[in-house]
Design a protein around this motif. Structure first.
Motif, PDB file in Angstrom:
ATOM      1  N   MET A  65       0.823  -1.205   0.000  1.00 34.10           N
ATOM      2  CA  MET A  65       0.000   0.000   0.000  1.00 34.10           C
ATOM      3  C   MET A  65       0.862   1.262   0.000  1.00 34.10           C
ATOM      4  O   MET A  65       0.499   2.275  -0.608  1.00 34.10           O
ATOM      5  CB  MET A  65      -0.952  -0.004   1.196  1.00 34.10           C
ATOM      6  N   ARG A  66       2.024   1.208   0.677  1.00 36.04           N
ATOM      7  CA  ARG A  66       2.943   2.360   0.623  1.00 36.04           C
ATOM      8  C   ARG A  66       3.455   2.563  -0.797  1.00 36.04           C
ATOM      9  O   ARG A  66       3.553   3.697  -1.279  1.00 36.04           O
ATOM     10  CB  ARG A  66       4.102   2.143   1.594  1.00 36.04           C
ATOM     11  N   GLU A  67       3.790   1.460  -1.468  1.00 29.51           N
ATOM     12  CA  GLU A  67       4.259   1.560  -2.859  1.00 29.51           C
ATOM     13  C   GLU A  67       3.171   2.134  -3.759  1.00 29.51           C
ATOM     14  O   GLU A  67       3.433   2.985  -4.616  1.00 29.51           O
ATOM     15  CB  GLU A  67       4.691   0.188  -3.362  1.00 29.51           C
ATOM     16  N   LEU A  68       1.947   1.654  -3.591  1.00 19.76           N
ATOM     17  CA  LEU A  68       0.840   2.168  -4.399  1.00 19.76           C
ATOM     18  C   LEU A  68       0.620   3.657  -4.137  1.00 19.76           C
ATOM     19  O   LEU A  68       0.343   4.423  -5.066  1.00 19.76           O
ATOM     20  CB  LEU A  68      -0.439   1.386  -4.087  1.00 19.76           C
ATOM     21  N   SER A  69       0.754   4.083  -2.901  1.00 15.64           N
ATOM     22  CA  SER A  69       0.579   5.502  -2.568  1.00 15.64           C
ATOM     23  C   SER A  69       1.627   6.351  -3.261  1.00 15.64           C
ATOM     24  O   SER A  69       1.348   7.480  -3.679  1.00 15.64           O
ATOM     25  CB  SER A  69       0.647   5.693  -1.048  1.00 15.64           C
ATOM     26  N   ILE A  70       2.848   5.834  -3.393  1.00 17.74           N
ATOM     27  CA  ILE A  70       3.913   6.569  -4.083  1.00 17.74           C
ATOM     28  C   ILE A  70       3.612   6.654  -5.576  1.00 17.74           C
ATOM     29  O   ILE A  70       3.748   7.714  -6.206  1.00 17.74           O
ATOM     30  CB  ILE A  70       5.270   5.889  -3.834  1.00 17.74           C
ATOM     31  N   VAL A  71       3.184   5.535  -6.168  1.00 24.27           N
ATOM     32  CA  VAL A  71       2.850   5.523  -7.603  1.00 24.27           C
ATOM     33  C   VAL A  71       1.713   6.490  -7.899  1.00 24.27           C
ATOM     34  O   VAL A  71       1.709   7.164  -8.935  1.00 24.27           O
ATOM     35  CB  VAL A  71       2.486   4.094  -8.046  1.00 24.27           C
ATOM     36  N   LEU A  72       0.757   6.603  -6.977  1.00 15.24           N
ATOM     37  CA  LEU A  72      -0.435   7.418  -7.200  1.00 15.24           C
ATOM     38  C   LEU A  72      -0.321   8.800  -6.549  1.00 15.24           C
ATOM     39  O   LEU A  72      -1.321   9.461  -6.297  1.00 15.24           O
ATOM     40  CB  LEU A  72      -1.665   6.683  -6.654  1.00 15.24           C
ATOM     41  N   ALA A  73       0.906   9.252  -6.311  1.00 13.45           N
ATOM     42  CA  ALA A  73       1.141  10.551  -5.679  1.00 13.45           C
ATOM     43  C   ALA A  73       0.719  11.697  -6.596  1.00 13.45           C
ATOM     44  O   ALA A  73       0.526  11.521  -7.809  1.00 13.45           O
ATOM     45  CB  ALA A  73       2.615  10.689  -5.320  1.00 13.45           C
ATOM     46  N   ASP A  74       0.583  12.884  -6.020  1.00  6.93           N
ATOM     47  CA  ASP A  74       0.258  14.083  -6.788  1.00  6.93           C
ATOM     48  C   ASP A  74       1.342  14.310  -7.843  1.00  6.93           C
ATOM     49  O   ASP A  74       2.541  14.323  -7.530  1.00  6.93           O
ATOM     50  CB  ASP A  74       0.181  15.289  -5.851  1.00  6.93           C
ATOM     51  N   THR A  75       0.939  14.514  -9.081  1.00  6.65           N
ATOM     52  CA  THR A  75       1.914  14.588 -10.171  1.00  6.65           C
ATOM     53  C   THR A  75       2.604  15.946 -10.269  1.00  6.65           C
ATOM     54  O   THR A  75       3.705  16.036 -10.815  1.00  6.65           O
ATOM     55  CB  THR A  75       1.244  14.272 -11.517  1.00  6.65           C
ATOM     56  N   ARG A  76       2.004  16.995  -9.746  1.00 10.89           N
ATOM     57  CA  ARG A  76       2.622  18.324  -9.832  1.00 10.89           C
ATOM     58  C   ARG A  76       3.671  18.531  -8.753  1.00 10.89           C
ATOM     59  O   ARG A  76       4.693  19.169  -8.981  1.00 10.89           O
ATOM     60  CB  ARG A  76       1.561  19.427  -9.730  1.00 10.89           C
ATOM     61  N   THR A  77       3.431  18.004  -7.567  1.00 14.98           N
ATOM     62  CA  THR A  77       4.324  18.272  -6.440  1.00 14.98           C
ATOM     63  C   THR A  77       5.049  17.029  -5.932  1.00 14.98           C
ATOM     64  O   THR A  77       6.008  17.144  -5.173  1.00 14.98           O
ATOM     65  CB  THR A  77       3.521  18.853  -5.259  1.00 14.98           C
ATOM     66  N   GLY A  78       4.574  15.852  -6.314  1.00 11.73           N
ATOM     67  CA  GLY A  78       5.161  14.622  -5.794  1.00 11.73           C
ATOM     68  C   GLY A  78       4.695  14.271  -4.394  1.00 11.73           C
ATOM     69  O   GLY A  78       5.191  13.319  -3.782  1.00 11.73           O
ATOM     70  N   THR A  79       3.736  15.027  -3.867  1.00 16.31           N
ATOM     71  CA  THR A  79       3.234  14.775  -2.518  1.00 16.31           C
ATOM     72  C   THR A  79       2.560  13.405  -2.450  1.00 16.31           C
ATOM     73  O   THR A  79       1.727  13.064  -3.285  1.00 16.31           O
ATOM     74  CB  THR A  79       2.226  15.860  -2.102  1.00 16.31           C
ATOM     75  N   VAL A  80       2.936  12.631  -1.441  1.00 13.99           N
ATOM     76  CA  VAL A  80       2.385  11.290  -1.248  1.00 13.99           C
ATOM     77  C   VAL A  80       1.363  11.329  -0.118  1.00 13.99           C
ATOM     78  O   VAL A  80       1.612  11.913   0.932  1.00 13.99           O
ATOM     79  CB  VAL A  80       3.497  10.279  -0.915  1.00 13.99           C
ATOM     80  N   HIS A  81       0.228  10.708  -0.355  1.00 14.99           N
ATOM     81  CA  HIS A  81      -0.811  10.600   0.667  1.00 14.99           C
ATOM     82  C   HIS A  81      -1.229   9.137   0.740  1.00 14.99           C
ATOM     83  O   HIS A  81      -1.401   8.498  -0.298  1.00 14.99           O
ATOM     84  CB  HIS A  81      -2.012  11.474   0.290  1.00 14.99           C
TER      85      HIS A  81
END
Length: 209
Positions: A65-81
């Protein structure tokens, strides 16, 4: 007599243990193996990928789930949620139903600034990392959207003009399904093009006489 006693003593543990082992073996045979949930997806904007199990059949895998959160992070800022597991499960189930082995995601988590920049709804589920905009081939988009609505789990939006379906784990609702795809308009002709077309038609008329 003593030999008989020793023989009985030697065989007694086997008699006592064997039924328990037999019951355990029977339970193992009766219980189906735990089914892993696997997902393969790529983020179109960043090229980031995830391909593997994210659920072991009992619970979500925290590392996956951490890996998926990184892949699906905000594309403009790279912010991970931390991404909502329920949204991931919706996509997995749709893949199983529609026999789709891999997905291309156009948008996952969005920061408020990114959401405003793309004119997203003020209460968009993208803001809480609970929505996925999934690119679907044109020939399969309608069926995929219908299957998503059929789940009755969260929101589903159809965007045939842009080639994607939105799915989220928020309240059950849907939009974009009662709108026909507009036929492409022919480009407007300039006065010069109209004049040339008339000249060509007049020339064709003289040739037919």
């Amino acid at each position: 007599m003593r030999r008989r006693f020793l023989l009985l003593a030697a065989t007694a543990p086997a008699v006592l243990v064997a039924p328990g082992l037999a019951h355990a073996a029977a339970r193992r045979r009766a219980s189906p193996p735990l089914a892993q949930r696997r997902l393969a997806l790529r983020h179109a904007a960043t090229g980031s990928r995830f391909d593997g199990p994210y659920h072991n059949g009992v619970e979500f895998d925290a590392g996956a789930m951490r890996e998926l959160s990184i892949v699906l992070a905000d594309t403009r800022t790279g912010t991970v949620h931390p991404f909502d597991p329920k949204a991931i499960d919706i996509l997995w189930e749709l893949g199983m139903r529609e026999r789709m082995e891999a997905f291309t995601v156009l948008s996952g988590y969005r920061t408020p600034a990114t959401n405003a920049a793309v004119h997203g709804a003020g209460d968009s589920q993208h803001l809480r990392a609970a929505a996925l905009d999934v690119q679907i081939p044109k020939a399969r988009l309608a069926a995929f959207g219908d299957a998503a609505r059929g789940l009755g789990r969260g929101g589903v939006g159809s965007y045939p003009d842009h080639g994607f379906v939105h799915v989220d784990s928020g309240p059950v609702r849907s939009w974009g399904f009662d709108r026909a795809v507009a036929a492409p308009r022919a480009p407007a002709r300039t006065p010069e093009q109209i004049r040339l077309d008339r000249m060509a038609e007049a020339w064709a008329q003289t040739r037919r006489r």
